[in-house]
Scaffold this motif. Structure first.
Motif, PDB file in Angstrom:
ATOM      1  N   PHE A 154      -3.861  -1.921  -8.556  1.00  0.00           N
ATOM      2  CA  PHE A 154      -4.302  -2.494  -7.289  1.00  0.00           C
ATOM      3  C   PHE A 154      -3.774  -1.645  -6.141  1.00  0.00           C
ATOM      4  CE2 PHE A 154      -4.331  -6.093 -10.197  1.00  0.00           C
ATOM      5  CZ  PHE A 154      -5.567  -6.675  -9.921  1.00  0.00           C
ATOM      6  N   VAL A 155      -4.656  -1.321  -5.209  1.00  0.00           N
ATOM      7  CA  VAL A 155      -4.297  -0.531  -4.035  1.00  0.00           C
ATOM      8  C   VAL A 155      -4.811  -1.258  -2.797  1.00  0.00           C
ATOM      9  CG1 VAL A 155      -4.560   1.675  -2.841  1.00  0.00           C
ATOM     10  CG2 VAL A 155      -4.411   1.624  -5.331  1.00  0.00           C
ATOM     11  N   TYR A 156      -3.941  -1.460  -1.837  1.00  0.00           N
ATOM     12  CA  TYR A 156      -4.304  -2.161  -0.607  1.00  0.00           C
ATOM     13  C   TYR A 156      -4.465  -1.144   0.512  1.00  0.00           C
ATOM     14  CZ  TYR A 156      -3.953  -5.509   3.275  1.00  0.00           C
ATOM     15  OH  TYR A 156      -4.186  -6.256   4.406  1.00  0.00           O
ATOM     16  N   LYS A 157      -5.647  -1.105   1.113  1.00  0.00           N
ATOM     17  CA  LYS A 157      -5.884  -0.179   2.214  1.00  0.00           C
ATOM     18  C   LYS A 157      -6.468  -0.953   3.394  1.00  0.00           C
ATOM     19  CE  LYS A 157     -10.613   1.440   1.255  1.00  0.00           C
ATOM     20  NZ  LYS A 157     -11.471   2.600   0.960  1.00  0.00           N
ATOM     21  N   LYS A 158      -6.224  -0.439   4.611  1.00  0.00           N
ATOM     22  CA  LYS A 158      -6.677  -1.165   5.790  1.00  0.00           C
ATOM     23  C   LYS A 158      -6.777  -0.235   6.990  1.00  0.00           C
ATOM     24  CE  LYS A 158      -2.019  -2.541   7.218  1.00  0.00           C
ATOM     25  NZ  LYS A 158      -1.156  -3.658   7.608  1.00  0.00           N
ATOM     26  N   ARG A 159      -7.630  -0.627   7.929  1.00  0.00           N
ATOM     27  CA  ARG A 159      -7.626  -0.085   9.279  1.00  0.00           C
ATOM     28  C   ARG A 159      -7.143  -1.182  10.215  1.00  0.00           C
ATOM     29  NH1 ARG A 159     -12.632   3.438   8.183  1.00  0.00           N
ATOM     30  NH2 ARG A 159     -13.867   1.535   8.354  1.00  0.00           N
ATOM     31  N   TRP A 160      -7.755  -2.328  10.112  1.00  0.00           N
ATOM     32  CA  TRP A 160      -7.269  -3.550  10.748  1.00  0.00           C
ATOM     33  C   TRP A 160      -7.632  -4.684   9.808  1.00  0.00           C
ATOM     34  CZ3 TRP A 160     -10.329  -0.133  13.704  1.00  0.00           C
ATOM     35  CH2 TRP A 160     -11.703  -0.329  13.578  1.00  0.00           C
ATOM     36  N   LEU A 161      -7.221  -5.912  10.117  1.00  0.00           N
ATOM     37  CA  LEU A 161      -7.284  -6.987   9.148  1.00  0.00           C
ATOM     38  C   LEU A 161      -8.687  -7.222   8.620  1.00  0.00           C
ATOM     39  CD1 LEU A 161      -5.777  -9.125   7.575  1.00  0.00           C
ATOM     40  CD2 LEU A 161      -6.155 -10.710   9.454  1.00  0.00           C
ATOM     41  N   ARG A 162      -9.684  -7.248   9.499  1.00  0.00           N
ATOM     42  CA  ARG A 162     -11.019  -7.589   9.007  1.00  0.00           C
ATOM     43  C   ARG A 162     -11.594  -6.504   8.104  1.00  0.00           C
ATOM     44  NH1 ARG A 162     -11.913  -6.444  14.510  1.00  0.00           N
ATOM     45  NH2 ARG A 162     -13.250  -4.643  14.921  1.00  0.00           N
ATOM     46  N   ASP A 163     -11.007  -5.315   8.134  1.00  0.00           N
ATOM     47  CA  ASP A 163     -11.443  -4.236   7.248  1.00  0.00           C
ATOM     48  C   ASP A 163     -10.526  -4.071   6.035  1.00  0.00           C
ATOM     49  OD1 ASP A 163     -13.681  -3.566   8.607  1.00  0.00           O
ATOM     50  OD2 ASP A 163     -12.809  -1.884   9.688  1.00  0.00           O
ATOM     51  N   VAL A 184      -8.860  -4.132   2.563  1.00  0.00           N
ATOM     52  CA  VAL A 184      -9.474  -4.285   1.243  1.00  0.00           C
ATOM     53  C   VAL A 184      -8.427  -4.040   0.170  1.00  0.00           C
ATOM     54  CG1 VAL A 184     -11.211  -3.414  -0.355  1.00  0.00           C
ATOM     55  CG2 VAL A 184     -11.739  -3.551   2.081  1.00  0.00           C
ATOM     56  N   LEU A 185      -8.401  -4.931  -0.830  1.00  0.00           N
ATOM     57  CA  LEU A 185      -7.579  -4.719  -2.006  1.00  0.00           C
ATOM     58  C   LEU A 185      -8.486  -4.142  -3.085  1.00  0.00           C
ATOM     59  CD1 LEU A 185      -4.695  -5.179  -3.148  1.00  0.00           C
ATOM     60  CD2 LEU A 185      -5.540  -7.349  -4.063  1.00  0.00           C
ATOM     61  N   HIS A 186      -8.241  -2.893  -3.461  1.00  0.00           N
ATOM     62  CA  HIS A 186      -9.049  -2.230  -4.482  1.00  0.00           C
ATOM     63  C   HIS A 186      -8.427  -2.454  -5.851  1.00  0.00           C
ATOM     64  CE1 HIS A 186     -12.078   0.238  -2.277  1.00  0.00           C
ATOM     65  NE2 HIS A 186     -11.244  -0.009  -1.282  1.00  0.00           N
ATOM     66  N   ARG A 239     -12.042  -8.238  -0.340  1.00  0.00           N
ATOM     67  CA  ARG A 239     -11.792  -8.255   1.100  1.00  0.00           C
ATOM     68  C   ARG A 239     -10.750  -9.321   1.417  1.00  0.00           C
ATOM     69  NH1 ARG A 239     -15.290  -9.940   4.332  1.00  0.00           N
ATOM     70  NH2 ARG A 239     -14.820  -8.596   6.093  1.00  0.00           N
ATOM     71  N   ILE A 240      -9.696  -8.912   2.131  1.00  0.00           N
ATOM     72  CA  ILE A 240      -8.625  -9.834   2.464  1.00  0.00           C
ATOM     73  C   ILE A 240      -9.134 -10.961   3.356  1.00  0.00           C
ATOM     74  CG2 ILE A 240      -6.362 -10.041   3.576  1.00  0.00           C
ATOM     75  CD1 ILE A 240      -6.413  -8.605   0.861  1.00  0.00           C
ATOM     76  N   ALA A 241     -10.119 -10.664   4.214  1.00  0.00           N
ATOM     77  CA  ALA A 241     -10.669 -11.693   5.098  1.00  0.00           C
ATOM     78  C   ALA A 241     -11.326 -12.819   4.305  1.00  0.00           C
ATOM     79  CB  ALA A 241     -11.666 -11.069   6.067  1.00  0.00           C
ATOM     80  N   ASP A 242     -11.748 -12.539   3.060  1.00  0.00           N
ATOM     81  CA  ASP A 242     -12.392 -13.560   2.231  1.00  0.00           C
ATOM     82  C   ASP A 242     -11.398 -14.502   1.566  1.00  0.00           C
ATOM     83  OD1 ASP A 242     -14.799 -12.416   2.869  1.00  0.00           O
ATOM     84  OD2 ASP A 242     -14.954 -11.244   1.017  1.00  0.00           O
ATOM     85  N   LEU A 243     -10.112 -14.206   1.673  1.00  0.00           N
ATOM     86  CA  LEU A 243      -9.112 -15.037   1.011  1.00  0.00           C
ATOM     87  C   LEU A 243      -8.741 -16.274   1.829  1.00  0.00           C
ATOM     88  CD1 LEU A 243      -6.763 -12.293  -0.468  1.00  0.00           C
ATOM     89  CD2 LEU A 243      -8.682 -13.452  -1.531  1.00  0.00           C
ATOM     90  N   HIS A 244      -9.216 -16.336   3.066  1.00  0.00           N
ATOM     91  CA  HIS A 244      -9.107 -17.549   3.886  1.00  0.00           C
ATOM     92  C   HIS A 244      -7.663 -17.977   4.143  1.00  0.00           C
ATOM     93  CE1 HIS A 244     -13.398 -17.812   3.327  1.00  0.00           C
ATOM     94  NE2 HIS A 244     -13.255 -17.942   2.025  1.00  0.00           N
TER      95      HIS A 244
END
Length: 392
Positions: free
Chosen positions: A68-77, A79-81, A95-100
């Protein structure tokens, strides 16, 4: 989880097949591919929820190893790969934003075990546990050391341990030096409490099981010639302090940990589960044009008093993974006699990841090819191996 979403016509056509055949098709998929199928129609949901299917699916899925690799630009972008060699042609995207759960931009991925994933928030200085299968969220109360920022968490100094029976409980462990004494801190999600225990110095009289055997090893510190680790049982009891010495086999390089940057050092030490991987390179000033020179694996001795040489990555395999880079970091884990290492490097904005695996039983190294994660322009905010993803 994104990717691999079947169209409605394909789903209708699949429903016309015998149920036993549909189950066998689903069982050939990995869990991130199976979960979205439950949302397509009632028939698929019933098949995936069937007790026989769940048992057969989990018998395979529980043994599957993921990176698992976590990458981001800002929160809404953000992504946990997720990647596994069972589905070697692509990464899965979560997508982290989908985890509510409410989180801030300064979120860091700490660790994973089975269905549980830990994230640390630098803004509110708390740790958040997420069950990626049930999408439940649990905020962990501050440890006895108080709220901690993301820079306080060391990958090799912590461990997430899920309950072996697949229940919705876990333990989170980390080790720190308090008043110059190594201390083990354990959070139990079932009681929602922390416990701290000072480690006892290893006398060597009773012996320990440094490699394998189910013991847990957490790094506390690494000096030029000596390391400090805390070892405990799988039940998170009886913490013991071990202080292995390091003889670098004729080299003048001492111990180190973390990123390799510029030309400050010519090697990187990656720690995990009672093992140490030494990554060496050559060439290039200020990190430009450097290439991997060799990778050595060391492990704790039986009495825990020294680091012992275990193996080295064969030269023919090194030629496959050789790539120029400027900065590198890594993670290392052992499970059931298999060691897995991920080396992540960046060269002029381009990220590259290497997955190496070592079977201690037959002294065999393998390389797991990873597809492009398309990380240029993104920040990497955490990496971890895990296994045991299962259906509830």
């Amino acid at each position: 989880m994104e990717d691999h979403r079947s169209s409605t016509p394909n789903a209708i056509g699949l429903c016309l097949l015998p149920q036993e055949l549909i189950q066998n098709i689903f069982l050939s998929l990995v869990l991130p591919e199976i979960l979205p199928l439950k949302l397509l129609n009632k028939s698929f949901s019933q098949i995936i929820s069937d007790h026989t299917f769940v048992r057969r699916c989990n018998s395979v899925s529980a043994a599957t190893t993921w990176l698992f690799v976590y990458k981001k630009r800002w929160l809404r972008d953000a992504v946990l790969h997720a990647f596994t060699h069972r589905s070697s042609h692509r990464w899965f995207r979560i997508r982290i934003a989908d985890l509510h759960f409410h989180a801030d931009n300064d979120l860091y991925f700490l660790a994973a075990s089975a269905n549980f994933f830990l994230f640390a928030s630098n803004t509110v200085r708390e740790v958040i546990a997420v069950n990626l299968i049930t999408l439940t969220v649990k905020r962990i109360p501050p440890s006895p050391l108080g709220p901690r920022g993301t820079s306080s968490w060391r990958r090799s100094g912590m461990k997430l341990v899920s309950h072996p029976d697949g229940s919705d409980h876990f333990r989170f462990l980390f080790a720190e030096c308090v008043d110059n004494r190594p201390v083990l801190f354990v959070y139990n999600s079932e009681s929602d409490t922390w416990k701290s225990t000072e480690g006892k110095e290893n006398t060597g009289s009773s012996g320990i099981v440094p490699r394998g055997g189910g013991n847990i090893f957490l790094s506390v510190a690494h000096g030029p010639r000596e390391s400090v680790l805390v070892a405990c049982t799988a039940q998170c009891e009886a913490p013991t302090v071990v202080r292995p010495r390091f003889d670098p086999r004729g080299s003048d390089g001492g111990l180190s940990v973390g990123y390799s940057w510029g030309n400050v050092i010519d090697r990187l030490h990656v720690y995990g589960d009672g093992y140490m991987m030494i990554v060496k390179w050559e060439g290039g000033e200020r990190g430009k044009g450097r290439v991997l020179k060799g990778v050595e694996l060391w492990g704790l001795s039986l009495d825990g008093r020294k680091w012992e040489f275990v193996s080295v990555v064969p030269s023919e395999l090194m030629k496959v993974v050789e790539k120029p880079y400027g900065v590198m970091m890594g993670c290392l884990e052992e499970k059931n006699g298999i060691l897995r290492a991920a080396l992540v490097s960046n060269s002029e904005g381009f990220w590259n990841m290497i997955w190496l695996s070592y079977d201690a039983t037959c002294n065999n190294w393998t390389w797991i090819p990873l597809p492009d994660c398309k990380m240029k322009g993104w920040n990497m905010a955490g990496i971890s191996f895990s296994s045991g993803l299962i259906l509830p």
